[in-house]
Design a protein around this motif. Structure first.
Motif, short mmCIF file in Angstrom:
data_model
loop_
_atom_site.label_atom_id
_atom_site.label_comp_id
_atom_site.label_asym_id
_atom_site.label_seq_id
_atom_site.Cartn_x
_atom_site.Cartn_y
_atom_site.Cartn_z
N MET A 1 38.83 37.29 51.51
CA MET A 1 40.07 37.02 52.25
C MET A 1 40.02 35.66 52.92
O MET A 1 41.04 34.94 52.97
CB MET A 1 40.30 38.12 53.29
N ALA A 2 38.87 35.26 53.41
CA ALA A 2 38.75 33.95 54.06
C ALA A 2 38.95 32.81 53.06
O ALA A 2 39.49 31.75 53.41
CB ALA A 2 37.39 33.83 54.74
N ALA A 3 38.53 33.02 51.82
CA ALA A 3 38.64 31.96 50.80
C ALA A 3 39.96 32.01 50.04
O ALA A 3 40.30 31.07 49.31
CB ALA A 3 37.47 32.09 49.80
N LEU A 4 40.72 33.08 50.20
CA LEU A 4 41.92 33.31 49.39
C LEU A 4 42.99 32.22 49.50
O LEU A 4 43.64 31.90 48.50
CB LEU A 4 42.51 34.68 49.74
N PRO A 5 43.23 31.62 50.67
CA PRO A 5 44.28 30.58 50.74
C PRO A 5 44.09 29.44 49.76
O PRO A 5 45.07 28.79 49.37
CB PRO A 5 44.19 30.10 52.19
N ASP A 6 42.86 29.16 49.34
CA ASP A 6 42.61 28.08 48.39
C ASP A 6 42.77 28.51 46.93
O ASP A 6 42.54 27.71 46.03
CB ASP A 6 41.20 27.53 48.60
N HIS A 7 43.19 29.74 46.71
CA HIS A 7 43.34 30.27 45.36
C HIS A 7 44.71 30.94 45.25
O HIS A 7 44.83 32.17 45.31
CB HIS A 7 42.21 31.25 45.05
N PRO A 8 45.76 30.17 45.08
CA PRO A 8 47.13 30.70 45.21
C PRO A 8 47.54 31.69 44.13
O PRO A 8 48.50 32.44 44.35
CB PRO A 8 48.00 29.43 45.15
N THR A 9 46.87 31.73 42.99
CA THR A 9 47.26 32.67 41.94
C THR A 9 46.27 33.82 41.82
O THR A 9 46.19 34.48 40.78
CB THR A 9 47.37 31.95 40.58
N ALA A 10 45.54 34.08 42.89
CA ALA A 10 44.54 35.16 42.88
C ALA A 10 44.91 36.23 43.91
O ALA A 10 45.68 35.99 44.85
CB ALA A 10 43.15 34.61 43.18
N LEU A 11 44.36 37.41 43.72
CA LEU A 11 44.29 38.45 44.73
C LEU A 11 42.83 38.77 44.97
O LEU A 11 41.98 38.57 44.09
CB LEU A 11 45.00 39.73 44.28
N ALA A 12 42.51 39.29 46.14
CA ALA A 12 41.15 39.79 46.36
C ALA A 12 40.94 41.04 45.53
O ALA A 12 41.89 41.79 45.26
CB ALA A 12 40.94 40.10 47.84
N PRO A 13 39.73 41.30 45.07
CA PRO A 13 39.48 42.50 44.27
C PRO A 13 39.93 43.77 44.98
O PRO A 13 39.94 43.85 46.21
CB PRO A 13 37.95 42.48 44.08
N ARG A 14 40.30 44.78 44.18
CA ARG A 14 40.72 46.06 44.74
C ARG A 14 39.53 46.96 45.03
O ARG A 14 39.65 47.94 45.79
CB ARG A 14 41.65 46.77 43.76
N HIS A 15 38.39 46.62 44.42
CA HIS A 15 37.20 47.46 44.56
C HIS A 15 35.97 46.57 44.41
O HIS A 15 35.96 45.65 43.59
CB HIS A 15 37.19 48.57 43.50
N TYR A 16 34.95 46.85 45.22
CA TYR A 16 33.70 46.07 45.18
C TYR A 16 32.54 47.02 44.90
O TYR A 16 32.43 48.10 45.51
CB TYR A 16 33.44 45.38 46.52
N VAL A 17 31.66 46.61 43.99
CA VAL A 17 30.44 47.36 43.69
C VAL A 17 29.27 46.42 43.90
O VAL A 17 29.14 45.40 43.21
CB VAL A 17 30.45 47.90 42.23
N LEU A 18 28.41 46.74 44.86
CA LEU A 18 27.27 45.89 45.19
C LEU A 18 26.01 46.50 44.59
O LEU A 18 25.69 47.68 44.83
CB LEU A 18 27.10 45.76 46.70
N CYS A 19 25.29 45.67 43.80
CA CYS A 19 24.09 46.14 43.09
C CYS A 19 22.87 45.38 43.58
O CYS A 19 22.96 44.35 44.27
CB CYS A 19 24.27 45.96 41.59
N GLU A 20 21.73 45.86 43.17
CA GLU A 20 20.47 45.34 43.69
C GLU A 20 20.07 44.02 43.06
O GLU A 20 19.52 43.14 43.73
CB GLU A 20 19.36 46.38 43.45
N ALA A 21 20.33 43.84 41.76
CA ALA A 21 19.83 42.64 41.06
C ALA A 21 20.87 42.14 40.07
O ALA A 21 21.76 42.87 39.63
CB ALA A 21 18.52 42.96 40.34
#
Length: 591
Positions: free
Chosen positions: A550-570
């Motif tokens: 969300m903090a970086a989104l203003p610099d990417h006018p044709t993007a949305l933030a992901p709807r879902h995040y999956v964090l993995c170990e490696a």
């Protein structure tokens, strides 16, 4: 009906060089000294300027009409009368936890006098000289809250500063007047130029402090609360940018193209006589039809401006009342006439919800932005600066359709560079009587170039002219517009009412989550925009990942933030292989 090619020009005037000569102190006296809370309109501008202090519309300015033989002393007398008459023009502001407006009973404003030098200067030069004065005033920057919110300058035709005044211009903080307030000031200025006896305080009138008192009543507070509920409903459906188009590396150039069409003005009068709708809503309906065909949206949800001057006591109010509102126009309503009526009722409904506490509205918007993973631009898609009355669009109009063919030959397209602003496109209806003057701004001339802007404006003109003959079916509307949908390619998808460039979402992840590896999958198990990423010490939860995006989104006018995040170990050997991501540590929406 065949039209000749429109004339294309760039706006240029005679070169004017101003030399500051002296500053004339203008003493003024009003009816009272007082202070109190800010109005909702003032709070709206305060909030707006706290985010964009150098916005192109932080001030409003324009020429104050003079006549031959006027002296600097005449100008000073008129300015003194205006400041004594209108408390908003002599108000200073105090920010803080409880923002306030402070009105002095007396004071002194400086009138700047500039020389044009020797030469032949006359009435024909006034527009060019006034434009130069406006530029000179704007170069001073936005007035501070502790200063008077108005600056006035005159240009004289000698080097001593004692000669006749060629032109006069003023710049106002948007805290003090909106565009309609400026027009009232200009009208009263002209009246005092022509009639010396009018240079007095006149009868008491509704002032900003009085308006703040009315807005504090229980009924007004209930209406403001209902307005926030309306905003929430609209913002849950409004796209990030209505006109979202592919573009290369931006040059940062903003551009304006103005359509000047006598034919469109004639056509709009005929459509208004048939539909009993306002002429500005007819132009808006044509814009909506054109944008729907280009963007692929069938329901358009977009920001507008409401003048908020519906009550009788606000008709001659000098202050800032205009605030943003949001309208929804469904282009699937049927014929063009039906679209006109729907656009009109939608605008009226939006304007009913155009008065609110801007700071509370921002809180609602920020919550919805966080939930939807986008950031809104509240820059109005359409703004009408024309004043209309019932008689203007209900009067009998004689139709002579053959006149339109001749009038089409007079159509002009004028272009000019403009200051940067935060929306992809913006339409402004500047005139509707005699000729439709419709301005289209592009924030990025690489994404929406001049040729495309011209094609949009000419499509609006074609549709208006065609609708003058008779009502149009949806198929006829599409045929008349004759514009192909925006070509976005297979890497674009429609998510949550927004056209999204998947490659831009990946760049968003790369920028926001570096140095961690992150990869976007367009869809996983029916869920769109799923980001897989490697957990780090700084980003270990979906909430942290979403905050960074969300903090970086203003610099990417044709993007949305992901709807879902999956964090993995490696990091997997191939991040683009969904099956290669293992050892999930956490997952979620991040909301």
């Amino acid at each position: 009906m065949e039209a000749s090619a429109p004339t294309r020009t760039d706006a240029r005037r005679r070169r004017v060089r101003l030399t500051p000569l002296r500053s004339v102190p203008v003493g003024f006296t009003g009816r009272r000294a007082a202070e109190g809370p800010m109005t909702l309109g003032q709070l709206n501008i305060l909030q707006w300027l706290s985010v964009a202090p150098k916005h192109v519309f932080a001030t409003v300015s324009g020429e104050l009409e003079v006549s031959d033989g006027m002296s600097v002393e005449d100008m000073a007398e008129i300015v003194a009368a205006l400041l004594g008459r209108h408390e908003g023009l002599r108000t200073t502001y105090v920010d803080g936890a409880r923002p306030r407006q402070v009105v002095p009973a007396t004071g002194v404003l400086v009138l700047d006098v500039c020389s044009l030098g020797e030469g032949r200067w006359g009435a024909a030069d006034r527009p060019a000289v006034a434009e130069a004065l406006v530029r000179w005033l704007r170069a001073k920057g936005t007035p501070r809250m502790a200063d008077f919110p108005v600056r006035v300058a005159v240009a004289v035709a000698d080097r001593r500063g004692d000669g006749r005044v060629i032109a006069c211009a003023a710049e106002f903080s948007h805290m003090a007047v909106d565009h309609q307030g400026l027009e009232i000031v200009k009208g009263e200025f002209v009246e005092m130029v022509r009639d010396r006896s009018a240079r007095r305080l006149g009868e008491p009138r509704h002032q900003p402090l009085d308006q703040a008192g009315l807005e504090a009543t229980p009924a007004a507070r209930r209406q403001a609360a209902a307005t926030l509920c309306y905003w929430q409903d609209q913002l849950e459906r409004m796209p990030r940018h209505l006109y979202s188009a592919p573009g290369g590396e931006s040059s940062g150039e903003s551009l304006s193209v103005e359509l000047s069409s006598v034919a469109a003005a004639m056509a709009v009068r005929w459509v208004a006589a048939r539909t009993r709708a306002s002429r500005s809503s007819i132009v808006l309906a044509a814009i909506c039809a054109v944008l729907a065909q280009r963007t692929g949206y069938q329901e358009l949800v977009f920001p507008l401006l409401s003048s908020n001057r519906f009550e009788r006591h606000l008709s001659r109010y000098v202050g800032t009342l205009a605030q943003g509102c949001v309208a929804t126009v469904d282009v699937r309503t049927g014929s063009f006439d039906a679209l006109v009526k729907q656009a009109w009722t939608s605008v009226i409904e939006a304007c009913r919800h155009g008065r609110y506490d801007a700071f509370e509205r921002v809180a609602v918007g920020e919550r919805i932005e966080h939930e939807r993973g986008l950031c809104f631009s509240y820059e109005p898609l359409f703004n009408s600066l024309v004043a209309e009355s019932w008689s203007a669009f209900n009067a009998h109009v004689e139709r002579r359709l053959e006149q339109v063919s001749a009038a089409l030959r007079q159509t002009e397209l004028r272009w000019r560079p403009v200051p940067n602003f935060p929306a992809s496109v913006r339409f402004s209806l500047n005139q509707i009587e005699g000729a439709v003057r419709l301005d289209l701004w592009s924030a990025d001339a690489d994404a929406v170039p001049r040729a495309e802007m011209e094609s949009l404006l000419l499509a609006v003109e074609r549709l208006l002219v065609a609708a003058a003959h008779s009502d149009l079916t949806p198929g006829q509307v599409r045929e008349v517009i004759d514009l192909a949908p925006i070509s976005r390619g297979p890497n674009w998808t429609l998510v949550d009412s927004c056209w999204v460039d998947l490659a831009e979402v990946q760049r968003l992840l790369d920028d926001a989550l570096a140095p961690a590896t992150a990869h976007l999958f367009p869809s996983v198990g029916g869920q769109p925009l799923v980001a897989y990423l490697v957990a780090t010490d700084d980003v270990r939860t979906p909430e942290q990942a979403h905050a960074r995006c969300m903090a970086a989104l203003p610099d990417h006018p044709t993007a949305l933030a992901p709807r879902h995040y999956v964090l993995c170990e490696a990091t997997p050997h191939d991040p683009a292989d969904l099956t290669a991501w293992h050892a999930v540590q956490s997952a979620g929406t991040g909301r």
